[in-house]
Design an enzyme around this catalytic site. Sequence first.
Site, short mmCIF file in Angstrom:
data_model
loop_
_atom_site.label_atom_id
_atom_site.label_comp_id
_atom_site.label_asym_id
_atom_site.label_seq_id
_atom_site.Cartn_x
_atom_site.Cartn_y
_atom_site.Cartn_z
N SER A 1 2.97 7.25 -8.83
CA SER A 1 2.96 6.49 -10.09
C SER A 1 4.20 6.74 -10.95
CB SER A 1 1.68 6.76 -10.90
OG SER A 1 0.54 6.40 -10.15
N HIS B 1 3.57 10.30 5.20
CA HIS B 1 3.02 9.79 3.94
C HIS B 1 1.50 10.02 3.92
CE1 HIS B 1 1.82 7.14 0.71
NE2 HIS B 1 3.06 7.26 0.28
N GLU C 1 -0.84 8.23 3.03
CA GLU C 1 -1.66 7.13 3.53
C GLU C 1 -1.73 7.16 5.06
OE1 GLU C 1 0.50 4.17 1.38
OE2 GLU C 1 -0.33 4.98 -0.47
N LYS D 1 5.47 0.11 1.46
CA LYS D 1 4.15 0.17 2.10
C LYS D 1 3.90 -1.15 2.86
CE LYS D 1 2.82 3.52 -1.34
NZ LYS D 1 1.76 4.15 -2.14
N GLU E 1 4.33 14.45 -3.08
CA GLU E 1 3.48 13.36 -3.58
C GLU E 1 2.04 13.84 -3.72
OE1 GLU E 1 5.48 9.32 -2.86
OE2 GLU E 1 4.20 9.72 -1.14
N GLY F 1 -0.66 5.54 -6.55
CA GLY F 1 -1.28 4.23 -6.77
C GLY F 1 -2.43 4.28 -7.77
N ASN G 1 9.22 2.82 -1.51
CA ASN G 1 8.36 2.71 -0.32
C ASN G 1 7.53 1.45 -0.52
OD1 ASN G 1 6.45 2.92 1.68
ND2 ASN G 1 5.46 4.75 0.88
P1 13P Z 1 2.96 4.63 -6.27
O1 13P Z 1 4.31 4.74 -6.91
O2 13P Z 1 2.50 3.23 -6.11
O3 13P Z 1 1.96 5.55 -6.92
O4 13P Z 1 3.13 5.17 -4.77
C1 13P Z 1 3.79 6.36 -4.58
C2 13P Z 1 4.01 6.53 -3.13
O5 13P Z 1 3.08 6.66 -2.36
C3 13P Z 1 5.38 6.49 -2.64
O6 13P Z 1 5.45 6.84 -1.30
#
Ligand code: 13P
Length: 254
Positions: A216, A98, A100, A14, A170, A176, A12
């Site tokens: 992560s 997601h 976010e 982002k 997740e 992150g 992803n």
């Molecule tokens: P990270 O791998 O950067 O923690 O992000 C995970 C994520 O949100 C994947 O959609």
Amino acid sequence: MKDTRRTVIAGNWKMNMTPAEAKALVTEVAPLVAGKDKCDIIFCAPYVDIFAAQEAAKGTNIKIGAENVHFAAKGAYTGEISAEMLTACGVEYVIIGHSERRQYFGETDETVNLRTKAALAAGMKVILCLGEVKEERLSGITDEVVAMQTKLDLKDVTAEELKNVIIAYEPVWAIGTGLTATPEQADETCGVIRATIAKLYGEEAAEAITIQYGGSMNAKNAAELLAKVNVDGGLIGGASLKAADFAAIVDAAQ
Ligand code: 13P
């Protein structure tokens, strides 16, 4: 059974990558993952990168997906993209829900459900994200939270449509942050999601559905996480932006 489920390793991106950067990354990853056929390999890209990424992925085992989709077929929704627009661009996979989107853009289980149904109706494959926030884990209500999200996000999704759903567990506190769920935590909560699917759709559907872990995941911890019986892949943020790291995660899935 884990052996019969499809492992899916998805990046992803982002809000990262220009089209030129997208093209360069896919071009760099392609030879590193060539012939790695034990998992499906997907990069979910910002809309503006999709064509460049697809061009670079032509003839490889990498698929290009999107990071969101709107629920309406068309109309006055400035800034949004419909499922029909995505499928017309040859996009098969889309991330929905997601954390976010939920955290920063007002996405709710209701809109996640609407988007999911629209994408499935258009014949797309959905990577449906859910997971608890830190306070929920600390309060001991993780199981209830993910079970509720699973039920609400999949409301009115048919058993036939469920075959095109991948769930990405997740935990929000792990995204992150460099904090990864332990393999045991990931396995246990993916197991709760699978048990919820069993209640809603039966054992066979629960055994068949791919449930990824995200948060992560990296080249170092991927093998341990992916070895767990309920973890069928990864949704990878930061580490999907680096060719060697992403390829190492694909290797861990082999
Ligand atoms: P990270 O791998 O950067 O923690 O992000 C995970 C994520 O949100 C994947 O959609």
